[in-house]
Design a protein around this motif. Structure first.
Motif, PDB file in Angstrom:
ATOM      1  N   UNK A  87       8.257   3.310   6.909  1.00 49.76           N
ATOM      2  CA  UNK A  87       8.328   1.834   7.031  1.00 49.76           C
ATOM      3  C   UNK A  87       7.327   1.361   8.198  1.00 49.76           C
ATOM      4  N   UNK A  88       6.294   2.095   8.277  1.00 53.80           N
ATOM      5  CA  UNK A  88       5.484   1.629   9.647  1.00 53.80           C
ATOM      6  C   UNK A  88       3.863   2.054   9.001  1.00 53.80           C
ATOM      7  N   UNK A  89       3.031   1.094   9.215  1.00 56.29           N
ATOM      8  CA  UNK A  89       1.637   1.533   9.135  1.00 56.29           C
ATOM      9  C   UNK A  89       1.020   2.465  10.376  1.00 56.29           C
ATOM     10  N   UNK A  90       1.494   2.077  11.380  1.00 59.70           N
ATOM     11  CA  UNK A  90       0.920   2.799  12.536  1.00 59.70           C
ATOM     12  C   UNK A  90       2.180   3.369  13.419  1.00 59.70           C
ATOM     13  N   UNK A  91       2.087   4.460  13.942  1.00 61.27           N
ATOM     14  CA  UNK A  91       3.190   5.025  14.863  1.00 61.27           C
ATOM     15  C   UNK A  91       2.269   5.199  16.154  1.00 61.27           C
ATOM     16  N   UNK A  92       2.761   4.429  17.196  1.00 65.90           N
ATOM     17  CA  UNK A  92       1.990   4.393  18.442  1.00 65.90           C
ATOM     18  C   UNK A  92       3.116   5.186  19.421  1.00 65.90           C
ATOM     19  N   UNK A  93       2.702   6.179  19.990  1.00 61.50           N
ATOM     20  CA  UNK A  93       3.527   7.019  20.844  1.00 61.50           C
ATOM     21  C   UNK A  93       2.977   6.804  22.385  1.00 61.50           C
ATOM     22  N   UNK A 102       5.796  17.602  15.475  1.00 63.29           N
ATOM     23  CA  UNK A 102       6.694  16.911  14.240  1.00 63.29           C
ATOM     24  C   UNK A 102       6.041  16.079  13.473  1.00 63.29           C
ATOM     25  N   UNK A 103       4.647  15.581  14.149  1.00 66.22           N
ATOM     26  CA  UNK A 103       4.088  14.348  13.262  1.00 66.22           C
ATOM     27  C   UNK A 103       2.566  14.611  13.310  1.00 66.22           C
ATOM     28  N   UNK A 104       2.291  15.867  13.011  1.00 62.86           N
ATOM     29  CA  UNK A 104       0.738  16.146  12.973  1.00 62.86           C
ATOM     30  C   UNK A 104       0.437  16.185  11.508  1.00 62.86           C
ATOM     31  N   UNK A 105       1.239  15.918  10.567  1.00 62.63           N
ATOM     32  CA  UNK A 105       1.174  15.415   9.120  1.00 62.63           C
ATOM     33  C   UNK A 105       0.693  14.104   8.883  1.00 62.63           C
ATOM     34  N   UNK A 106       1.353  13.140   9.948  1.00 68.87           N
ATOM     35  CA  UNK A 106       0.906  11.621  10.198  1.00 68.87           C
ATOM     36  C   UNK A 106      -0.342  11.226  11.019  1.00 68.87           C
ATOM     37  N   UNK A 107      -1.194  12.191  11.231  1.00 71.50           N
ATOM     38  CA  UNK A 107      -2.066  12.301  12.286  1.00 71.50           C
ATOM     39  C   UNK A 107      -3.214  11.161  11.950  1.00 71.50           C
ATOM     40  N   UNK A 108      -3.187  10.661  10.698  1.00 74.05           N
ATOM     41  CA  UNK A 108      -4.322   9.784  10.566  1.00 74.05           C
ATOM     42  C   UNK A 108      -3.560   8.166  10.797  1.00 74.05           C
ATOM     43  N   UNK A 131      -6.043  19.442  18.160  1.00 75.66           N
ATOM     44  CA  UNK A 131      -7.116  18.617  18.357  1.00 75.66           C
ATOM     45  C   UNK A 131      -7.456  17.724  17.533  1.00 75.66           C
ATOM     46  N   UNK A 132      -6.534  17.685  16.217  1.00 69.06           N
ATOM     47  CA  UNK A 132      -6.695  16.435  15.222  1.00 69.06           C
ATOM     48  C   UNK A 132      -5.923  15.254  15.485  1.00 69.06           C
ATOM     49  N   UNK A 133      -5.144  15.390  16.459  1.00 68.33           N
ATOM     50  CA  UNK A 133      -4.187  13.942  16.967  1.00 68.33           C
ATOM     51  C   UNK A 133      -4.928  13.184  17.796  1.00 68.33           C
ATOM     52  N   UNK A 134      -4.952  11.846  17.159  1.00 66.89           N
ATOM     53  CA  UNK A 134      -5.937  10.878  17.852  1.00 66.89           C
ATOM     54  C   UNK A 134      -5.132  10.354  19.089  1.00 66.89           C
ATOM     55  N   UNK A 135      -6.104  10.301  20.209  1.00 65.11           N
ATOM     56  CA  UNK A 135      -5.578   9.951  21.531  1.00 65.11           C
ATOM     57  C   UNK A 135      -6.008   8.672  22.098  1.00 65.11           C
ATOM     58  N   UNK A 136      -5.604   7.962  22.633  1.00 66.65           N
ATOM     59  CA  UNK A 136      -5.996   6.693  23.536  1.00 66.65           C
ATOM     60  C   UNK A 136      -6.074   6.932  25.008  1.00 66.65           C
ATOM     61  N   UNK A 137      -7.134   6.950  25.585  1.00 63.14           N
ATOM     62  CA  UNK A 137      -7.098   7.066  27.149  1.00 63.14           C
ATOM     63  C   UNK A 137      -6.909   5.651  27.815  1.00 63.14           C
ATOM     64  N   UNK A 138      -6.290   5.845  29.121  1.00 64.91           N
ATOM     65  CA  UNK A 138      -6.150   4.559  29.844  1.00 64.91           C
ATOM     66  C   UNK A 138      -7.386   4.118  30.773  1.00 64.91           C
ATOM     67  N   UNK A 139      -8.240   5.273  30.960  1.00 65.50           N
ATOM     68  CA  UNK A 139      -9.617   5.250  31.811  1.00 65.50           C
ATOM     69  C   UNK A 139     -10.360   6.048  31.129  1.00 65.50           C
ATOM     70  N   UNK A 140     -11.793   5.896  31.332  1.00 64.28           N
ATOM     71  CA  UNK A 140     -12.704   7.123  30.781  1.00 64.28           C
ATOM     72  C   UNK A 140     -12.587   8.287  31.967  1.00 64.28           C
ATOM     73  N   UNK A 336      -5.950   0.575  15.646  1.00 64.64           N
ATOM     74  CA  UNK A 336      -5.278   0.905  14.528  1.00 64.64           C
ATOM     75  C   UNK A 336      -5.994   0.593  13.353  1.00 64.64           C
ATOM     76  N   UNK A 337      -6.638  -0.666  13.421  1.00 67.03           N
ATOM     77  CA  UNK A 337      -7.252  -0.893  11.937  1.00 67.03           C
ATOM     78  C   UNK A 337      -8.551   0.224  11.487  1.00 67.03           C
ATOM     79  N   UNK A 338      -9.227   0.747  12.721  1.00 65.97           N
ATOM     80  CA  UNK A 338     -10.059   1.653  12.274  1.00 65.97           C
ATOM     81  C   UNK A 338      -9.403   3.076  11.727  1.00 65.97           C
ATOM     82  N   UNK A 339      -8.124   3.353  12.360  1.00 69.48           N
ATOM     83  CA  UNK A 339      -7.651   4.633  11.954  1.00 69.48           C
ATOM     84  C   UNK A 339      -6.963   4.162  10.458  1.00 69.48           C
ATOM     85  N   UNK A 340      -6.629   3.009  10.057  1.00 64.34           N
ATOM     86  CA  UNK A 340      -5.972   2.813   8.806  1.00 64.34           C
ATOM     87  C   UNK A 340      -7.160   2.671   7.836  1.00 64.34           C
ATOM     88  N   UNK A 341      -8.163   2.189   8.078  1.00 63.53           N
ATOM     89  CA  UNK A 341      -9.468   2.138   7.361  1.00 63.53           C
ATOM     90  C   UNK A 341      -9.981   3.519   7.006  1.00 63.53           C
TER      91      UNK A 341
END
Length: 377
Positions: A87-93, A102-108, A131-140, A336-341
């Protein structure tokens, strides 16, 4: 864009009292909805949201005395996400790395915001494995222990601009400590600083079960002698008044704080922040503009007069420029847009490769070669 936000179940979204991650998820979700996205929130049933809510437990786990183990509840939630994954374009955990297997097949199209500390040795083999899972940090600063992880962006937390009403006089005449009573938050330092500066200190803080002994044995005895008031947990309505009337916020931490939401909550109220130089602090506090950054208690005491003289209007303006919920959501949307592209390019390349093999097989030819995903043509 169709976006799933997957929140921890320990607190409601937003929390009734203390709670950092769930509070940020609430602000992000509401702003994404306001910006026109189709958002589904996986959270506890007592959450309040403009998005579609998928209830995953009847109430926040911390407030449910019948809950002994949080893990089964989170696994049920992840299974609910799995059932609706198409149902989703992006899964944000926002649940650390619990979902990786469980979601490594959806890593993109699966983004994980890390909200906690990452300097524990037990984390390292797990991140290497995934190591292929996309991560966002909340500080450098949060990234430092994980140089090989797949960070796709740093997004600072943000608050709705109308959440806190700034007060530019701070006529309460006291210093404030807000958050959680624990050794790494160092409320003992806050008490020492306030007493040395001869200013009252008000402590509005949660005491977790794990920290009850620390509070009882170390902090409670320090409350005697006058000048220190322990208030306990407070909600957002009380927080605005508590921080707005404070002359300054004390943030004397002793750990690699990944962000420190209370710092920008104080700035939203126009209140300057005195913080110790740890973790994200130098990224969040602008020294001598929105607060003072110090290295020890003696330096903190010496910095108090300058802290109290900072321009509270300028502090609020810097908060609006750097830490709004709208800015936070817009930065996530760019990720999100960068990942979808990248996902679309990968799927296009795979389709072309399949077509090449099909033509080659039909005519008995060698298939054309294609560059790997991410390679330059």
């Amino acid at each position: 864009m169709k976006i799933a936000q997957i929140a921890p179940l320990f607190e409601s979204v937003p929390p009734r009292l203390y709670g950092g991650t769930e509070r940020v998820v609430a602000y992000l979700t509401e702003e994404l909805v306001r910006q026109g996205h189709d958002v589904t929130l996986f959270a506890s049933e007592d959450s309040i949201t403009s998005a579609e809510l998928v209830p995953c437990t009847p109430r926040a786990l911390r407030l449910d005395s019948s809950v002994r183990d949080a893990l089964p509840h989170h696994m049920i939630m992840l299974d609910k996400v799995r059932e609706r994954v198409d149902d989703f374009d992006i899964l944000h955990f926002h649940v650390d790395y619990l979902h990786f297997p469980l979601f490594q097949s959806e890593s993109n199209r699966a983004l994980t915001t890390l909200h906690g500390r990452q300097d524990l040795a037990d984390h390292m083999p797990f991140y290497r494995r995934f190591s292929h899972m996309a991560l966002a940090s909340i500080s450098n600063a949060q990234r430092t222990p994980l140089p090989g992880a797949n960070f796709v962006g740093t997004v600072y937390h943000g608050l709705p601009l109308n959440l806190h009403t700034p007060r530019f006089d701070g006529h309460g005449g006291y210093l404030a400590f807000l958050g959680r009573i624990s050794p790494e938050k160092r409320p003992d330092r806050a008490i020492q600083i306030a007493r040395a500066a001869r200013l009252p200190l008000k402590i509005a803080a949660k005491v977790d079960k794990a920290d009850e002994a620390y509070f009882r044995d170390f902090i409670a005895p320090m409350l005697d002698g006058g000048g220190i008031e322990f208030i306990g947990e407070i909600n957002d309505n009380t927080k605005s008044e508590f921080l707005g009337r404070a002359a300054g916020l004390l943030f004397p931490i002793d750990w690699p704080e990944p962000f420190g939401l209370v710092m920008i909550e104080a700035m939203a109220c126009g209140t300057p922040v005195l913080a110790f130089r740890c973790g994200s602090v130098p990224e969040i506090v602008e020294d001598r503009l929105t607060g003072r950054i110090v290295s020890d208690v003696d330096e903190a005491v010496r910095a108090i007069p300058e802290l109290l003289g900072l321009d509270r209007i300028a502090i609020r303006l810097r908060f609006e420029e750097r830490f709004s919920a709208a800015r936070m959501a817009s930065h996530y949307v760019k990720i999100y847009q960068k990942m979808l592209r990248a996902r679309a390019a990968s799927q296009l390349q795979l389709s072309a490769l399949k077509a090449s093999f099909s033509v080659a097989n039909e005519h008995g030819l060698e298939p054309a070669s294609f560059p790997a995903v991410g390679e330059e043509n």
